[in-house]
Design a protein around this motif. Structure first.
Motif, PDB file in Angstrom:
ATOM      1  N   LEU A  12       0.507  -1.151  -0.013  1.00  0.00           N
ATOM      2  CA  LEU A  12       0.055  -0.183  -0.046  1.00  0.00           C
ATOM      3  C   LEU A  12       0.747   1.325   0.037  1.00  0.00           C
ATOM      4  O   LEU A  12       1.850   1.213   0.571  1.00  0.00           O
ATOM      5  CB  LEU A  12      -0.833   0.092   1.196  1.00  0.00           C
ATOM      6  CG  LEU A  12      -1.848  -1.205   1.610  1.00  0.00           C
ATOM      7  CD1 LEU A  12      -2.858  -1.089   2.565  1.00  0.00           C
ATOM      8  CD2 LEU A  12      -2.726  -1.171   0.124  1.00  0.00           C
ATOM      9  N   PRO A  13       0.362   2.422  -0.569  1.00  0.00           N
ATOM     10  CA  PRO A  13       1.201   3.697  -0.500  1.00  0.00           C
ATOM     11  C   PRO A  13       1.241   3.965   1.049  1.00  0.00           C
ATOM     12  O   PRO A  13       0.376   3.898   1.778  1.00  0.00           O
ATOM     13  CB  PRO A  13       0.211   4.825  -1.478  1.00  0.00           C
ATOM     14  CG  PRO A  13      -1.198   3.941  -1.293  1.00  0.00           C
ATOM     15  CD  PRO A  13      -0.977   2.593  -1.275  1.00  0.00           C
ATOM     16  N   GLY A  14       2.351   4.781   1.375  1.00  0.00           N
ATOM     17  CA  GLY A  14       2.419   5.205   2.780  1.00  0.00           C
ATOM     18  C   GLY A  14       3.024   4.030   3.537  1.00  0.00           C
ATOM     19  O   GLY A  14       3.355   2.970   3.091  1.00  0.00           O
ATOM     20  N   LYS A  15       2.788   4.162   4.746  1.00  0.00           N
ATOM     21  CA  LYS A  15       3.450   3.369   6.030  1.00  0.00           C
ATOM     22  C   LYS A  15       2.420   3.315   6.833  1.00  0.00           C
ATOM     23  O   LYS A  15       1.719   4.215   7.568  1.00  0.00           O
ATOM     24  CB  LYS A  15       4.856   3.894   6.235  1.00  0.00           C
ATOM     25  CG  LYS A  15       5.251   2.964   7.213  1.00  0.00           C
ATOM     26  CD  LYS A  15       6.824   3.802   7.701  1.00  0.00           C
ATOM     27  CE  LYS A  15       7.587   2.723   8.579  1.00  0.00           C
ATOM     28  NZ  LYS A  15       8.855   3.203   8.790  1.00  0.00           N
ATOM     29  N   GLY A  16       2.272   2.167   7.656  1.00  0.00           N
ATOM     30  CA  GLY A  16       1.410   2.021   8.521  1.00  0.00           C
ATOM     31  C   GLY A  16       1.788   2.386  10.090  1.00  0.00           C
ATOM     32  O   GLY A  16       3.147   3.049  10.229  1.00  0.00           O
ATOM     33  N   ARG A  17       1.031   2.337  11.194  1.00  0.00           N
ATOM     34  CA  ARG A  17       1.218   2.838  12.366  1.00  0.00           C
ATOM     35  C   ARG A  17       1.714   1.850  13.224  1.00  0.00           C
ATOM     36  O   ARG A  17       1.299   0.515  13.113  1.00  0.00           O
ATOM     37  CB  ARG A  17       0.062   3.489  12.964  1.00  0.00           C
ATOM     38  CG  ARG A  17      -0.423   4.569  12.234  1.00  0.00           C
ATOM     39  CD  ARG A  17      -1.880   5.086  12.547  1.00  0.00           C
ATOM     40  NE  ARG A  17      -2.531   6.306  12.256  1.00  0.00           N
ATOM     41  CZ  ARG A  17      -2.595   6.664  10.632  1.00  0.00           C
ATOM     42  NH1 ARG A  17      -2.516   5.321   9.803  1.00  0.00           N
ATOM     43  NH2 ARG A  17      -3.146   7.560  10.163  1.00  0.00           N
ATOM     44  N   ASP A  18       2.524   1.894  14.166  1.00  0.00           N
ATOM     45  CA  ASP A  18       2.976   1.037  15.547  1.00  0.00           C
ATOM     46  C   ASP A  18       1.764   0.839  15.961  1.00  0.00           C
ATOM     47  O   ASP A  18       0.669   1.359  16.391  1.00  0.00           O
ATOM     48  CB  ASP A  18       4.047   1.574  16.366  1.00  0.00           C
ATOM     49  CG  ASP A  18       5.182   1.845  15.754  1.00  0.00           C
ATOM     50  OD1 ASP A  18       5.480   0.885  14.794  1.00  0.00           O
ATOM     51  OD2 ASP A  18       6.138   2.453  16.180  1.00  0.00           O
ATOM     52  N   LEU A  19       1.704  -0.752  16.546  1.00  0.00           N
ATOM     53  CA  LEU A  19       0.584  -1.322  16.941  1.00  0.00           C
ATOM     54  C   LEU A  19       0.477  -1.147  18.527  1.00  0.00           C
ATOM     55  O   LEU A  19       1.206  -1.230  19.329  1.00  0.00           O
ATOM     56  CB  LEU A  19       0.634  -2.774  16.785  1.00  0.00           C
ATOM     57  CG  LEU A  19      -0.431  -3.555  17.289  1.00  0.00           C
ATOM     58  CD1 LEU A  19      -2.050  -3.273  16.823  1.00  0.00           C
ATOM     59  CD2 LEU A  19      -0.363  -5.012  16.961  1.00  0.00           C
ATOM     60  N   ARG A  20      -0.764  -0.348  19.107  1.00  0.00           N
ATOM     61  CA  ARG A  20      -1.134  -0.468  20.429  1.00  0.00           C
ATOM     62  C   ARG A  20      -1.975  -1.505  20.974  1.00  0.00           C
ATOM     63  O   ARG A  20      -2.932  -1.779  19.943  1.00  0.00           O
ATOM     64  CB  ARG A  20      -1.599   0.919  20.756  1.00  0.00           C
ATOM     65  CG  ARG A  20      -0.902   2.162  20.324  1.00  0.00           C
ATOM     66  CD  ARG A  20      -1.648   3.454  20.551  1.00  0.00           C
ATOM     67  NE  ARG A  20      -2.768   3.676  20.141  1.00  0.00           N
ATOM     68  CZ  ARG A  20      -3.200   3.830  18.768  1.00  0.00           C
ATOM     69  NH1 ARG A  20      -2.314   4.246  17.831  1.00  0.00           N
ATOM     70  NH2 ARG A  20      -4.502   4.076  18.481  1.00  0.00           N
ATOM     71  N   ILE A  21      -1.544  -2.580  21.427  1.00  0.00           N
ATOM     72  CA  ILE A  21      -2.204  -3.607  21.822  1.00  0.00           C
ATOM     73  C   ILE A  21      -2.356  -4.016  23.312  1.00  0.00           C
ATOM     74  O   ILE A  21      -1.585  -3.768  23.999  1.00  0.00           O
ATOM     75  CB  ILE A  21      -1.540  -4.797  21.149  1.00  0.00           C
ATOM     76  CG1 ILE A  21      -2.529  -5.931  20.856  1.00  0.00           C
ATOM     77  CG2 ILE A  21      -0.472  -5.419  21.789  1.00  0.00           C
ATOM     78  CD1 ILE A  21      -2.272  -6.681  19.850  1.00  0.00           C
ATOM     79  N   HIS A  22      -3.361  -4.572  23.598  1.00  0.00           N
ATOM     80  CA  HIS A  22      -3.477  -5.173  25.266  1.00  0.00           C
ATOM     81  C   HIS A  22      -2.706  -6.262  25.659  1.00  0.00           C
ATOM     82  O   HIS A  22      -2.618  -7.059  24.897  1.00  0.00           O
ATOM     83  CB  HIS A  22      -5.290  -5.394  25.242  1.00  0.00           C
ATOM     84  CG  HIS A  22      -5.397  -5.893  26.955  1.00  0.00           C
ATOM     85  ND1 HIS A  22      -5.816  -4.784  27.640  1.00  0.00           N
ATOM     86  CD2 HIS A  22      -5.372  -6.838  27.657  1.00  0.00           C
ATOM     87  CE1 HIS A  22      -5.991  -5.332  29.173  1.00  0.00           C
ATOM     88  NE2 HIS A  22      -5.910  -6.538  28.888  1.00  0.00           N
ATOM     89  N   ASP A  23      -2.203  -5.892  26.724  1.00  0.00           N
ATOM     90  CA  ASP A  23      -1.133  -6.865  27.247  1.00  0.00           C
ATOM     91  C   ASP A  23      -1.756  -7.157  28.569  1.00  0.00           C
ATOM     92  O   ASP A  23      -1.963  -6.674  29.575  1.00  0.00           O
ATOM     93  CB  ASP A  23       0.208  -6.107  27.592  1.00  0.00           C
ATOM     94  CG  ASP A  23       1.197  -6.964  28.303  1.00  0.00           C
ATOM     95  OD1 ASP A  23       1.282  -8.371  27.975  1.00  0.00           O
ATOM     96  OD2 ASP A  23       1.972  -6.333  29.003  1.00  0.00           O
ATOM     97  N   THR A  24      -2.027  -8.606  28.487  1.00  0.00           N
ATOM     98  CA  THR A  24      -2.596  -9.344  29.689  1.00  0.00           C
ATOM     99  C   THR A  24      -1.685  -9.187  30.923  1.00  0.00           C
ATOM    100  O   THR A  24      -2.316  -8.941  31.868  1.00  0.00           O
ATOM    101  CB  THR A  24      -2.808 -10.905  29.365  1.00  0.00           C
ATOM    102  OG1 THR A  24      -3.616 -10.912  28.404  1.00  0.00           O
ATOM    103  CG2 THR A  24      -3.163 -11.504  30.642  1.00  0.00           C
TER     104      THR A  24
END
Length: 409
Positions: A12-24
């Motif tokens: 895809l054009p551009g670049k994605g974002r870093d993932l913010r995710i729930h940490d148990t």
């Protein structure tokens, strides 16, 4: 053991974002910012029955994690195991009067077919417990020789008291741990154990059951948790980015695995984030092999259901939520798939640049797939209303939905 073929992930054009995710382990969200290669371990199946919706929901969640990372232009080092020898597998083989090896091979092959159909990205290393035994034995010997494990009537148990961080994955009470241990394959009431929660590392050979050379441990087979530890340490090392699985693996499996690894290496933590998918229910109860209340991916495929619709049904729920499979959930997904395919089949449409960014933002926000689906729905409505003349838009939407959501339009 081989995995399954990889579907192409469009760029895809551009670049994605870093993932913010729930940490148990921490109970909150963490931002994952891996190096050039992101590392993930996801616990695999015990192959004594076909892939059901609970399995599919779990592997869908971690497929999304990979897709978010790939969109940030990182490589992904993904490892998954197969527990191809364990009590449930042996019990099912005896019940059905078939060879346990043949049963495991048959169901693993069907799992591969289901994963391919659902466009789940395959692991780089797909390792069976049996083939990992040569690497497991030395780890058990090290734990025993260091005093972190002990023998009981020929079996070798890990001492949870050897790990000062024990309990910091689940943060469960001792009472709840003991209850779950009994429910999920442990033996907290066995006399002679130093701590009721101590898990088995090596089971001495039992009459009529398969066993392997355990060197100084004697003939036997490995416990459940040390299997994944050996595979993860061999292929990823300590401090990898995500340890993943269903929420029913929080305890004892991921708790015990972390303690094994941390005791072996003296490093903490085993993984930077412990990420768990919710449970899928049917008729008011968790979908599970023991209850037999299962909806199988392979059965839906045989009935002519488009795998893309199955995947959309999974994506319509937030990965961490428990939810219930119904005929309506599937019907809604079939209809959504039809609307999306009709929208991208036109020669032009509304600009999709903003939609790509909406998808990226939603997925980077703890894999918020309902918000992502709603964004595509809005674009499809505008498209149906004739809201644009961008001849690149339908193709960009199709590529974005494939790359980020794994749905082929």
């Amino acid at each position: 053991m081989h995995a399954w073929p990889a579907s192409e992930v469009p760029a895809l054009p551009g670049k994605g974002r870093d993932l913010r995710i729930h940490d148990t382990a921490t109970g909150g969200r963490v931002t994952l910012a891996p190096g050039p290669v992101a590392r993930i371990y996801v616990c695999g199946i015990t192959p004594y029955d076909a892939t059901h919706m609970g399995h599919a929901a779990t592997y869908n969640a971690f497929d999304l994690v990979q897709r978010v990372w790939l969109d940030t232009k990182r490589q992904v080092h993904y490892v998954q195991n197969v527990t191809d020898v364990d009590d449930p597998l042996l019990e099912r083989a005896i019940r059905d009067g078939i060879d346990w090896v043949g049963l495991a091979e048959r169901e693993t092959a069907l799992f591969r077919e289901d994963m391919t159909a659902l466009r789940m990205l395959p692991p780089q290393h797909y390792i069976g417990a049996v083939e990992a035994i040569p690497g497991i034995v030395p780890l058990v010997e090290r734990l025993r020789d260091s005093g972190a494990a002990y023998e009981l009537e020929g079996d070798i148990y890990f001492s949870v008291d050897a790990d000062p961080h024990f309990g910091q994955v689940s943060n469960y009470t001792t009472e709840l741990m003991r209850h779950l241990s009994a429910e999920r394959g442990g033996d907290p009431d066995r006399p002679g154990k130093k701590n009721p929660l101590d898990p088995m590392l090596w089971m001495a050979a039992r009459e009529g059951e398969p066993s392997w050379d355990g060197a100084s441990l004697g003939p036997g087979r490995p416990g459940w948790h040390i299997e994944c530890v050996a595979i993860a340490l061999d292929h990823l090392g300590m401090g990898f980015d995500v340890q993943g699985g269903g929420s029913d693996l929080i305890f004892p499996h991921h708790e015990m695995g972390a303690s094994h690894a941390q005791t072996l290496t003296g490093e903490f933590p085993m993984a930077k984030a412990y990420v768990h998918a919710g449970m899928v229910a049917l008729d008011g109860e968790k979908m599970s092999k023991s209850r037999g209340n299962l909806v199988f991916v392979s059965k839906l495929r045989r009935d002519g259901v488009d795998p893309a619709a199955i995947r959309l049904a999974l994506l319509s729920h937030r990965y961490r939520d428990d939810w219930e499979w119904t005929d309506q959930v599937l019907q809604d997904a079939v209809e959504r798939l039809g609307r999306w395919r009709a929208a991208v089949s036109r020669p032009d449409g509304p600009s999709a640049d903003a939609l790509v960014e909406e998808l990226r933002e939603a997925l980077s926000d703890d894999l918020d797939t309902p918000t992502a689906l709603a964004a595509v729905d809005r674009w499809a409505v505008l498209q149906t209303a004739g809201g644009g003349t961008d001849d690149s838009a339908p193709g960009l939407v199709s590529r974005a939905v494939d790359a980020l959501l794994g749905v082929a339009l």
